[in-house]
Write a protein that holds these residues in place. Structure first.
Motif, PDB file in Angstrom:
ATOM      1  N   ASN A 159      13.832  31.287  94.260  1.00 20.05           N
ATOM      2  CA  ASN A 159      14.004  30.373  93.113  1.00 20.05           C
ATOM      3  C   ASN A 159      14.608  31.160  91.954  1.00 20.05           C
ATOM      4  O   ASN A 159      13.894  31.607  91.053  1.00 20.05           O
ATOM      5  CB  ASN A 159      12.664  29.774  92.697  1.00 20.05           C
ATOM      6  CG  ASN A 159      11.924  29.110  93.837  1.00 20.05           C
ATOM      7  OD1 ASN A 159      10.816  29.507  94.179  1.00 20.05           O
ATOM      8  ND2 ASN A 159      12.525  28.096  94.431  1.00 20.05           N
ATOM      9  N   LYS A 160      15.904  31.348  91.985  1.00 18.40           N
ATOM     10  CA  LYS A 160      16.545  32.192  90.977  1.00 18.40           C
ATOM     11  C   LYS A 160      16.556  31.549  89.596  1.00 18.40           C
ATOM     12  O   LYS A 160      16.617  32.246  88.580  1.00 18.40           O
ATOM     13  CB  LYS A 160      17.971  32.529  91.417  1.00 18.40           C
ATOM     14  CG  LYS A 160      18.030  33.348  92.703  1.00 18.40           C
ATOM     15  CD  LYS A 160      19.459  33.633  93.116  1.00 18.40           C
ATOM     16  CE  LYS A 160      19.497  34.425  94.416  1.00 18.40           C
ATOM     17  NZ  LYS A 160      20.893  34.675  94.872  1.00 18.40           N
ATOM     18  N   ARG A 281      27.441  24.495  82.487  1.00 18.50           N
ATOM     19  CA  ARG A 281      26.637  25.721  82.554  1.00 18.50           C
ATOM     20  C   ARG A 281      25.544  25.576  83.616  1.00 18.50           C
ATOM     21  O   ARG A 281      25.296  26.498  84.406  1.00 18.50           O
ATOM     22  CB  ARG A 281      26.011  26.011  81.186  1.00 18.50           C
ATOM     23  CG  ARG A 281      24.891  27.062  81.199  1.00 18.50           C
ATOM     24  CD  ARG A 281      25.405  28.456  81.520  1.00 18.50           C
ATOM     25  NE  ARG A 281      24.336  29.433  81.610  1.00 18.50           N
ATOM     26  CZ  ARG A 281      23.754  30.041  80.567  1.00 18.50           C
ATOM     27  NH1 ARG A 281      24.131  29.757  79.327  1.00 18.50           N
ATOM     28  NH2 ARG A 281      22.802  30.920  80.756  1.00 18.50           N
ATOM     29  N   ILE A 282      24.905  24.411  83.650  1.00 14.86           N
ATOM     30  CA  ILE A 282      23.860  24.165  84.641  1.00 14.86           C
ATOM     31  C   ILE A 282      24.450  24.251  86.048  1.00 14.86           C
ATOM     32  O   ILE A 282      23.889  24.894  86.947  1.00 14.86           O
ATOM     33  CB  ILE A 282      23.215  22.783  84.421  1.00 14.86           C
ATOM     34  CG1 ILE A 282      22.535  22.695  83.051  1.00 14.86           C
ATOM     35  CG2 ILE A 282      22.217  22.482  85.543  1.00 14.86           C
ATOM     36  CD1 ILE A 282      21.308  23.509  82.896  1.00 14.86           C
ATOM     37  N   ILE A 283      25.587  23.605  86.259  1.00 14.31           N
ATOM     38  CA  ILE A 283      26.212  23.589  87.585  1.00 14.31           C
ATOM     39  C   ILE A 283      26.575  24.996  88.031  1.00 14.31           C
ATOM     40  O   ILE A 283      26.399  25.356  89.206  1.00 14.31           O
ATOM     41  CB  ILE A 283      27.459  22.672  87.570  1.00 14.31           C
ATOM     42  CG1 ILE A 283      27.033  21.203  87.471  1.00 14.31           C
ATOM     43  CG2 ILE A 283      28.307  22.893  88.823  1.00 14.31           C
ATOM     44  CD1 ILE A 283      28.193  20.238  87.328  1.00 14.31           C
ATOM     45  N   ARG A 284      27.069  25.814  87.098  1.00 15.14           N
ATOM     46  CA  ARG A 284      27.445  27.191  87.453  1.00 15.14           C
ATOM     47  C   ARG A 284      26.229  28.050  87.773  1.00 15.14           C
ATOM     48  O   ARG A 284      26.347  29.085  88.433  1.00 15.14           O
ATOM     49  CB  ARG A 284      28.217  27.854  86.300  1.00 15.14           C
ATOM     50  CG  ARG A 284      29.597  27.300  86.046  1.00 15.14           C
ATOM     51  CD  ARG A 284      30.386  28.229  85.131  1.00 15.14           C
ATOM     52  NE  ARG A 284      29.704  28.525  83.878  1.00 15.14           N
ATOM     53  CZ  ARG A 284      29.860  27.830  82.755  1.00 15.14           C
ATOM     54  NH1 ARG A 284      30.661  26.777  82.744  1.00 15.14           N
ATOM     55  NH2 ARG A 284      29.215  28.182  81.656  1.00 15.14           N
ATOM     56  N   THR A 285      25.071  27.630  87.309  1.00 17.99           N
ATOM     57  CA  THR A 285      23.887  28.488  87.359  1.00 17.99           C
ATOM     58  C   THR A 285      22.942  28.175  88.504  1.00 17.99           C
ATOM     59  O   THR A 285      22.483  29.083  89.205  1.00 17.99           O
ATOM     60  CB  THR A 285      23.117  28.384  86.026  1.00 17.99           C
ATOM     61  OG1 THR A 285      23.990  28.758  84.944  1.00 17.99           O
ATOM     62  CG2 THR A 285      21.900  29.297  86.036  1.00 17.99           C
ATOM     63  N   GLU A 287      20.986  26.628  91.962  1.00 22.05           N
ATOM     64  CA  GLU A 287      21.241  26.695  93.393  1.00 22.05           C
ATOM     65  C   GLU A 287      20.713  25.433  94.071  1.00 22.05           C
ATOM     66  O   GLU A 287      19.602  24.974  93.774  1.00 22.05           O
ATOM     67  CB  GLU A 287      20.550  27.920  94.016  1.00 22.05           C
ATOM     68  CG  GLU A 287      21.031  29.256  93.465  1.00 22.05           C
ATOM     69  CD  GLU A 287      20.398  29.622  92.129  1.00 22.05           C
ATOM     70  OE1 GLU A 287      21.058  30.326  91.340  1.00 22.05           O
ATOM     71  OE2 GLU A 287      19.260  29.188  91.869  1.00 22.05           O
ATOM     72  N   VAL A 288      21.532  24.887  94.942  1.00 21.99           N
ATOM     73  CA  VAL A 288      21.136  23.697  95.686  1.00 21.99           C
ATOM     74  C   VAL A 288      19.952  24.027  96.597  1.00 21.99           C
ATOM     75  O   VAL A 288      19.897  25.091  97.203  1.00 21.99           O
ATOM     76  CB  VAL A 288      22.332  23.173  96.518  1.00 21.99           C
ATOM     77  CG1 VAL A 288      21.897  22.065  97.466  1.00 21.99           C
ATOM     78  CG2 VAL A 288      23.437  22.684  95.598  1.00 21.99           C
TER      79      VAL A 288
END
Length: 421
Positions: A159-160, A281-285, A287-288
């Motif tokens: 959980n990064k 920013r959220i999308i770049r950060t 993880e699915v």
């Protein structure tokens, strides 16, 4: 993000609504004094630089701060630049118009447009005033340094990142999971359902409350402009929602259409909506499949060490399950599943038969749990959402399982279990 005190909020609004300061200013954009709340400033001919997440809000708060310090000239200059850079930022337009109007007359209220304009745009004006108050409320009521939302009991290295949404503050908080624990890295203004929160049925225009996970990252090219820069679906309804009979689907974190920088605090059909730079920013950060998303009516911020005691009784139950499964103690193992257990149509009896089959196939190989994480959701009941990798001795990999445990009296029982990876 700048910290805004309660006094500043009152002062900023009172200064903007009080007698006009003596100094003058060049009124180069007189349209803003009489424009409707939804009007937009002319766009620049030059190419604008890339917009950073949170940048527009930080500039808006700086303008409020300058106004609260009676530095009207500086506030107006910065407001003009803000609306020039973000002509679709309606709240900035409103503040800019107020600052212009305040040069010549006292203001009656934030968004002090003419009576005719106010009547015609009453709904939009009310929404913009509410957005302003919510942004300031969240920035005034900052979480204490080093604290985290109480739901995050234990996150594994897988959980990064983690996300928490506080509906009462119209705020999303983004965390990084570091070697020393969760670190708050950014937070953003958000909109939720037009009918509020606590989604229960399809089409109720409410945002769900609970613990979810990002399930995919939708390609912006496949989406309508309405969703802005992209969308991150979450797994509503989760196992607890289904147990409670909740219906609906398609709950996303997504952006805004080109004509809107942000939306009113309650404006979506149930999704969580961010300004496009913030969503990017959220999308770049994130993880699915591994990024948890907590959506709460109001987040409770606690010191990380204080939640260890809260998780002790649950850890004992999880260890009992692990030991029983590892050694093939089916009686103890089955006792840890609730009588109303359900997993994709399988009852507790069906699951007990499956556990027996799995035990026979293992032929004495022990079970290891890797990358264990658990999050706690408490409302009328106490629930744990647990995710872990299940690896047999002698193997390197195994299925990723997710369990939902519920406290029944003094005991924890599993009411759902399934493979998620």
């Amino acid at each position: 993000m700048q910290r805004v005190s309660a006094t500043l909020l009152v002062t900023a609004l009172s200064v903007m609504c009080g007698p006009a300061p003596a100094q003058g200013v060049d009124k180069r954009k007189p349209h803003a004094t009489t424009a409707s709340p939804s009007s937009a400033a002319p766009s620049r001919a030059a190419v604008r630089p890339a917009v950073k997440d949170g940048e527009a809000e930080a500039r808006l708060i700086e303008i409020y701060k300058l106004a609260g310090q009676a530095r009207g000239r500086e506030a107006l200059v910065k407001a003009e630049r803000l609306v020039d850079d973000h002509p679709n930022f309606q709240l900035a337009q409103l503040v800019y118009g107020d600052l212009l109007a305040a040069r010549s007359r006292p203001l009656r209220a934030p968004g002090d447009v003419s009576d005719g304009t106010a009547k015609a745009g009453a709904s939009t004006l009310a929404e913009l005033r509410q957005e302003s108050l919510m942004r300031l409320k969240a920035l005034r009521e900052r979480p204490a340094p080093g604290t985290i939302p109480s739901q995050f009991l234990a996150l594994s290295p897988r959980n990064k990142h983690a996300i928490a949404v506080d509906a009462s503050r119209a705020r999303l908080y983004l965390f990084e999971n570091t070697a020393t624990g969760l670190k708050l890295v950014s937070d953003y203004y958000i909109s939720v359902g037009k009918s509020g929160i606590e989604k229960s049925v399809e089409g109720d225009s409410r945002t769900p409350l609970g613990i979810y996970f990002v399930t995919s990252n939708l390609d912006p090219k496949s989406l309508k402009d309405f969703y802005g820069s992209g969308a991150l679906p979450i797994n509503y309804p989760n196992a607890l929602d289904l147990k409670r009979g909740k219906t609906g689907s398609g709950i996303w974190l997504h952006g805004t259409p080109p004509a809107q920088f942000s939306r009113a605090p309650q404006a979506s059909d149930g999704c969580v909506v961010l300004a496009n730079p913030d969503l990017e920013r959220i999308i770049r950060t994130v993880e699915v499949r591994t990024t948890p998303v907590v959506i709460a009516q109001s987040l409770q911020w606690v010191a990380p060490h204080s939640i260890k005691a809260d998780s002790k009784s649950f850890e004992e139950a999880l260890n009992s399950w692990h030991q029983a499964k590892s050694v093939g103690d089916l009686a103890t193992l089955t006792s840890l599943y609730s009588s109303d257990f359900s997993s994709y149509g399988k009852t507790r009896d069906d699951w007990a038969a499956q556990l027996r089959t799995e035990t026979n196939k293992r032929r004495g190989r022990t079970v290891q749990l890797k990358d264990v994480s658990y999050l706690r959701w408490t409302d009328s009941t106490d629930t744990m959402v647990v995710t872990f990798g299940e690896v047999l001795s002698g193997s390197r990999t195994g299925p990723v399982r997710r369990q939902y445990w519920m406290r029944q009296g003094k005991q924890w029982k599993i009411f759902f279990e399934g493979v998620v990876g």
